[in-house]
Design a protein around this motif. Structure first.
Motif, short mmCIF file in Angstrom:
data_model
loop_
_atom_site.label_atom_id
_atom_site.label_comp_id
_atom_site.label_asym_id
_atom_site.label_seq_id
_atom_site.Cartn_x
_atom_site.Cartn_y
_atom_site.Cartn_z
N LYS A 108 46.28 31.61 55.61
CA LYS A 108 46.68 32.36 54.41
C LYS A 108 47.14 31.44 53.29
O LYS A 108 46.84 31.66 52.11
N LEU A 109 47.87 30.40 53.65
CA LEU A 109 48.31 29.44 52.63
C LEU A 109 47.12 28.70 52.03
O LEU A 109 47.07 28.46 50.82
N PHE A 110 46.15 28.32 52.86
CA PHE A 110 44.98 27.62 52.35
C PHE A 110 44.08 28.55 51.52
O PHE A 110 43.31 28.07 50.67
N LEU A 111 44.17 29.84 51.77
CA LEU A 111 43.35 30.80 51.03
C LEU A 111 43.86 31.04 49.61
O LEU A 111 43.08 31.37 48.71
N GLU A 112 45.17 30.86 49.39
CA GLU A 112 45.78 31.22 48.11
C GLU A 112 45.09 30.52 46.94
O GLU A 112 44.92 29.31 46.92
N GLY A 113 44.68 31.33 45.96
CA GLY A 113 44.00 30.82 44.78
C GLY A 113 42.49 30.77 44.93
O GLY A 113 41.77 30.65 43.93
#
Length: 400
Positions: free
Chosen positions: A128-133
């Motif tokens: 989820k953190l890597f998906l942001e943006g």
């Protein structure tokens, strides 16, 4: 400022390596599109908590930059202690000094990845953190089953026979079943079934009170020719909050774990029941981990590994390459699968950034360097797993 008119980099799969690569391209303003077979990021269970090495953290920090990494670091759990301790599942005794478990005995430097702490994060939270943006560039429910080269690029081919727009290059990151990897390597990239099996589980922090802070391997060798063990990471910071969920992973030698109809897609209670039966005679100090587990979160898994000798060679294609488990599947024994995957993303992202996007020679340079560190990681992973979980593989073993 002129719009970027270059064709996008196509990325197959939205796993850790793929999404971190996407972050690298986003920061460099290089167009990209990610195709993921699942309908959403929370479509299925995300597996066990990941332990991050110094090299893995360095790769993530380099890719995300100071601000992005600060947010990632805050989301990680940090565990003190001097490395993994081995406990006897029946007596409850610390048998670390007696154990031949190479992961427990030889991993202190790797475990203590920063500031003398073991750093970990749940796979789902990491994704989820890597998906942001990157959300506008991800196309869910797009199952890549191959590709075709064009005169000036490449197109992904989907399960329904349709094709993507033309991209400048394609990066296969769909995991152990990557069709891109099989096509690119002409079948040289293989993933073998070691025969060892496991179950992922979770429980409230209250179930972990008997352990306390640390990285623990709980081992049961009472059955002749069979071994069952649980590894877990207990963080003191969260121990007093029963709303916080910790995870564990159970691994067993070949033949011990047999789900109904050999169906490893079954989730929940069937997996939980098997875990409870395997640990029914364990010490009361450890039983709450399994007895009080969240049954709906239980999941089977097969312990697989790439060719034990390392990542094979294949004829380079300047338009197509692979990252993460698509290039090098590993057992969980050394904790290096995710760490090697993020190193792939950092390396390929950096090379593409330096080139301003696709360029001749990028995939060749990436694959040359990746083969060196990934082959070492695969060999170490297999060597530890063959001792800890049993299961021997060679070129003639069954593939997945």
């Amino acid at each position: 400022m002129a719009l970027n008119t270059r064709k996008p980099i196509l990325i197959s799969g939205a796993g850790l390596a793929s999404l971190l690569l996407a972050q690298s391209l986003r920061r460099a303003n290089i167009p990209f599109v990610v195709f993921e077979r699942d309908a959403s990021i929370s479509f299925r269970a995300q597996g066990y908590r990941l332990r991050l090495s110094s090299q893995g953290l360095d790769a993530i920090e380099s890719t995300l930059g100071p601000q992005g990494f600060a947010k990632f670091w805050d989301a990680c759990g940090k565990t003190g202690g001097g490395g993994a301790a081995v406990l006897d599942a029946i007596t409850g005794e610390d048998i670390s000094t007696q154990s031949k478990d190479e992961e427990a005995q030889g991993s202190k430097a790797q475990l203590q990845s920063r500031g003398g702490q073991t750093v970990g994060i749940a796979r789902g939270a990491m994704r989820k953190l890597f998906l942001e943006g990157c959300e506008p560039n991800v196309r869910w429910a797009h199952h890549v089953t191959g590709y075709e080269l064009t005169g000036s690029g490449v197109r992904a081919i989907f399960a329904d026979g349709s094709k993507s727009e033309e991209g400048e290059m394609l990066v296969g990151g769909e995991g152990v079943s990557s069709k891109v990897a099989k096509q690119l390597s002409n079948g040289k990239l293989k993933v073998y079934d070691t025969g060892a099996r496991g179950i992922h589980g979770t429980a409230s922090t209250t179930a972990f009170k008997g352990l306390g802070e640390g990285v623990w391997r709980i081992t049961d060798n009472t059955k002749p020719g069979a071994s069952v063990s649980i590894i877990t990471n207990v963080r003191s910071k969260d121990m007093d909050d029963p709303e916080v969920i910790f995870g564990w992973t159970l691994a067993a030698t070949p033949g011990v774990i047999q789900p109904p109809n050999d169906d490893y897609t079954i989730l929940g209670k069937p997996a939980a029941d098997i875990a409870k039966n395997l640990t029914k005679d364990w010490n009361p100090r450890f039983k709450p981990l399994v007895d009080d587990m969240i049954e709906s979160e239980a999941a089977f898994w097969k312990i697989t590994c790439s060719t034990p000798t390392g990542v094979p060679d294949w004829p380079n294609d300047s338009r197509v390459t692979v990252v993460g488990d698509a290039a090098h599947s590993m057992t969980p024994a050394s904790g290096n699968g995710a760490n090697t995957a993020v190193r792939d993303a950092e390396l390929l992202g950096r090379l593409l950034t330096e080139a301003g996007g696709y360029a001749d020679g990028v995939t060749a340079a990436y694959e040359k360097e990746m083969r060196d560190y990934a082959s070492e990681a695969v060999r170490g992973s297999y060597g530890m797993a063959s001792k800890a979980f049993g299961g021997k593989i060679d070129e003639n073993s069954p593939t997945v």
